[in-house]
Design a protein around this motif. Structure first.
Motif, PDB file in Angstrom:
ATOM      1  N   UNK A   2       0.909  -1.469   0.152  1.00 44.12           N
ATOM      2  CA  UNK A   2       0.200   0.355   0.109  1.00 44.12           C
ATOM      3  C   UNK A   2       1.505   1.571   0.051  1.00 44.12           C
ATOM      4  N   UNK A   3       0.552   2.126  -0.856  1.00 42.67           N
ATOM      5  CA  UNK A   3       1.377   3.858  -1.250  1.00 42.67           C
ATOM      6  C   UNK A   3       0.558   4.167   0.314  1.00 42.67           C
ATOM      7  N   UNK A   4       1.277   4.744   1.073  1.00 43.75           N
ATOM      8  CA  UNK A   4       1.090   5.587   2.400  1.00 43.75           C
ATOM      9  C   UNK A   4       1.850   6.955   2.096  1.00 43.75           C
ATOM     10  N   UNK A   5       0.355   8.132   2.504  1.00 41.86           N
ATOM     11  CA  UNK A   5       1.008   9.340   2.240  1.00 41.86           C
ATOM     12  C   UNK A   5       0.962   9.616   3.588  1.00 41.86           C
ATOM     13  N   UNK A   6       2.525   9.986   4.420  1.00 44.86           N
ATOM     14  CA  UNK A   6       1.857  11.376   5.790  1.00 44.86           C
ATOM     15  C   UNK A   6       2.452  12.292   5.345  1.00 44.86           C
ATOM     16  N   UNK A   7       0.964  12.663   5.527  1.00 44.94           N
ATOM     17  CA  UNK A   7       1.656  14.646   4.610  1.00 44.94           C
ATOM     18  C   UNK A   7       1.393  15.209   6.193  1.00 44.94           C
ATOM     19  N   UNK A   8       2.296  16.100   5.803  1.00 49.65           N
ATOM     20  CA  UNK A   8       2.359  17.239   7.713  1.00 49.65           C
ATOM     21  C   UNK A   8       1.680  18.788   6.445  1.00 49.65           C
ATOM     22  N   UNK A   9       1.000  19.364   7.438  1.00 48.61           N
ATOM     23  CA  UNK A   9      -0.123  20.493   7.083  1.00 48.61           C
ATOM     24  C   UNK A   9       0.292  21.513   7.680  1.00 48.61           C
ATOM     25  N   UNK A  10       1.193  21.342   8.500  1.00 44.12           N
ATOM     26  CA  UNK A  10       1.543  22.724   9.082  1.00 44.12           C
ATOM     27  C   UNK A  10       2.800  23.604   8.090  1.00 44.12           C
ATOM     28  N   UNK A  11       2.870  24.743   7.979  1.00 49.24           N
ATOM     29  CA  UNK A  11       4.155  25.115   6.928  1.00 49.24           C
ATOM     30  C   UNK A  11       4.665  26.253   7.534  1.00 49.24           C
ATOM     31  N   UNK A  12       4.411  26.802   8.491  1.00 51.68           N
ATOM     32  CA  UNK A  12       5.395  27.948   9.065  1.00 51.68           C
ATOM     33  C   UNK A  12       6.496  27.710   9.894  1.00 51.68           C
ATOM     34  N   UNK A  13       7.863  28.712   9.791  1.00 47.54           N
ATOM     35  CA  UNK A  13       9.124  28.485   9.613  1.00 47.54           C
ATOM     36  C   UNK A  13       9.151  27.556  11.026  1.00 47.54           C
ATOM     37  N   UNK A  14       9.951  26.756  11.601  1.00 45.53           N
ATOM     38  CA  UNK A  14      10.191  26.617  13.233  1.00 45.53           C
ATOM     39  C   UNK A  14       8.313  25.501  13.902  1.00 45.53           C
ATOM     40  N   UNK A  85      -5.186  24.798  14.415  1.00 45.80           N
ATOM     41  CA  UNK A  85      -5.342  26.763  14.992  1.00 45.80           C
ATOM     42  C   UNK A  85      -6.118  27.030  14.267  1.00 45.80           C
ATOM     43  N   UNK A  86      -6.366  28.090  15.946  1.00 44.31           N
ATOM     44  CA  UNK A  86      -7.611  28.393  16.097  1.00 44.31           C
ATOM     45  C   UNK A  86      -9.201  27.805  15.890  1.00 44.31           C
ATOM     46  N   UNK A  87      -8.642  26.417  16.778  1.00 48.04           N
ATOM     47  CA  UNK A  87      -9.818  25.092  16.751  1.00 48.04           C
ATOM     48  C   UNK A  87     -10.525  24.667  15.751  1.00 48.04           C
ATOM     49  N   UNK A  88      -9.489  24.560  14.733  1.00 44.40           N
ATOM     50  CA  UNK A  88      -9.250  23.590  13.417  1.00 44.40           C
ATOM     51  C   UNK A  88      -8.401  23.371  12.868  1.00 44.40           C
ATOM     52  N   UNK A  89      -8.301  23.022  10.868  1.00 47.47           N
ATOM     53  CA  UNK A  89      -7.850  22.733  10.579  1.00 47.47           C
ATOM     54  C   UNK A  89      -6.892  23.776   9.866  1.00 47.47           C
ATOM     55  N   UNK A  90      -5.306  23.372   9.005  1.00 46.47           N
ATOM     56  CA  UNK A  90      -4.415  24.481   9.234  1.00 46.47           C
ATOM     57  C   UNK A  90      -5.247  24.955   7.549  1.00 46.47           C
ATOM     58  N   UNK A  91      -5.176  26.231   6.645  1.00 47.24           N
ATOM     59  CA  UNK A  91      -5.382  26.454   5.616  1.00 47.24           C
ATOM     60  C   UNK A  91      -5.087  25.851   4.742  1.00 47.24           C
ATOM     61  N   UNK A  92      -3.286  26.013   4.952  1.00 46.35           N
ATOM     62  CA  UNK A  92      -2.497  24.595   3.703  1.00 46.35           C
ATOM     63  C   UNK A  92      -3.250  22.873   3.541  1.00 46.35           C
ATOM     64  N   UNK A  95      -6.231  23.937   1.457  1.00 46.96           N
ATOM     65  CA  UNK A  95      -6.729  24.141   0.239  1.00 46.96           C
ATOM     66  C   UNK A  95      -6.099  23.286  -0.985  1.00 46.96           C
ATOM     67  N   UNK A  96      -4.993  22.252  -0.001  1.00 45.13           N
ATOM     68  CA  UNK A  96      -4.505  20.921  -0.380  1.00 45.13           C
ATOM     69  C   UNK A  96      -5.119  19.620  -0.925  1.00 45.13           C
ATOM     70  N   UNK A  97      -6.536  19.884  -0.397  1.00 45.20           N
ATOM     71  CA  UNK A  97      -7.275  19.256  -0.402  1.00 45.20           C
ATOM     72  C   UNK A  97      -8.096  19.719  -1.861  1.00 45.20           C
ATOM     73  N   UNK A  98      -8.355  21.025  -1.892  1.00 45.46           N
ATOM     74  CA  UNK A  98      -9.261  21.814  -2.425  1.00 45.46           C
ATOM     75  C   UNK A  98      -8.704  21.456  -4.095  1.00 45.46           C
ATOM     76  N   UNK A  99      -7.862  21.465  -4.425  1.00 45.88           N
ATOM     77  CA  UNK A  99      -7.037  21.467  -5.419  1.00 45.88           C
ATOM     78  C   UNK A  99      -7.621  20.096  -6.195  1.00 45.88           C
TER      79      UNK A  99
END
Ligand code: FMN
Length: 192
Positions: A2-14, A85-92, A95-99
């Motif tokens: 099975x091809x598994x992708x681990x997707x890191x959804x926070x993008x800010x520096x640090x 982030x503010x009681x929810x998921x990240x914008x990134x 955005x990645x889903x919506x594409x």
């Protein structure tokens, strides 16, 4: 396999998300049925959704979308590593889903979240709504890390507790089980 992708959804520096993503990568590699890749949304660096057509049409104009589509298409399962982030998921993440559209469909998902006292659980719940609307199957067995800073030292090393290791293993096994089932369903559908 099975091809598994681990997707890191926070993008800010640090961001701490990449630390958890790298740790999870090593845990997932312990399961022989996974061919696993870490996908870092900071590296993928998608602009805010800029395709003219609805993704269901798959008429992608931009190279970044074609590359993103190919990466997600080849996957059978995902683990999203998410802060809250503010009681929810990240914008990134959104955005990645919506594409894309059908590239996500009938694939298995596990969620690994971290946060303060809430452990990212509110982000998880909101992700479940979005992912269900993409016809994805989110397994119930999630990993939630409250007060996550207690587990990361000043050199950014993550020390997982026995409980975190155990729940991660249970989640991975569930993702593998649903990944196999959903792969069979997708293969069956393409025969029709
Ligand atoms: C914009 C923003 C909003 C946040 N909102 C929450 C929140 O709602 N709940 C929470 O537990 N932590 C919140 N935090 C704190 C995060 O848990 C903490 O900064 C964490 O490290 C974020 O993940 P990251 O390092 O991977 O970006 C927020 C942090 C940021 C930057």
């Amino acid at each position: 396999m099975l091809n598994l992708k681990i997707i890191v959804t926070s993008t800010r520096p640090g961001r701490k998300g990449i630390i958890f993503g790298n740790w999870l990568l090593e845990e997932a590699k312990k399961l022989p049925e996974f061919n696993v890749e870490l996908v870092d949304l900071a590296e993928i660096n998608l602009p805010l959704m800029n395709e003219a057509n609805h993704p269901a049409m798959r008429k992608y104009e931009h190279q970044h979308t074609k590359d993103w589509s190919a990466k997600i298409e080849e996957a059978d399962a995902f683990i999203f590593v998410t802060p809250e982030y503010n009681y929810s998921f990240t914008a990134a993440f959104k955005n990645a889903i919506d594409y894309l559209h059908s590239e996500w469909k009938h694939k298995a998902v596990g969620i690994f979240s971290y946060g303060g006292i809430s452990a990212g659980t509110r982000a998880q719940q909101m992700m479940r709504l979005v992912l269900a609307s993409m016809s994805m199957t989110v397994v119930n067995e999630a990993v939630t890390i409250p007060m996550y800073t207690q587990h990361i030292d000043e050199d950014n090393n993550f020390s997982a507790t026995e409980q975190i290791e155990r729940t991660t293993s249970i989640m991975l096994q569930s993702v593998a089980k649903w990944g196999r089932l959903l792969k069979a369903i997708r293969e069956d559908e393409t025969k029709k």
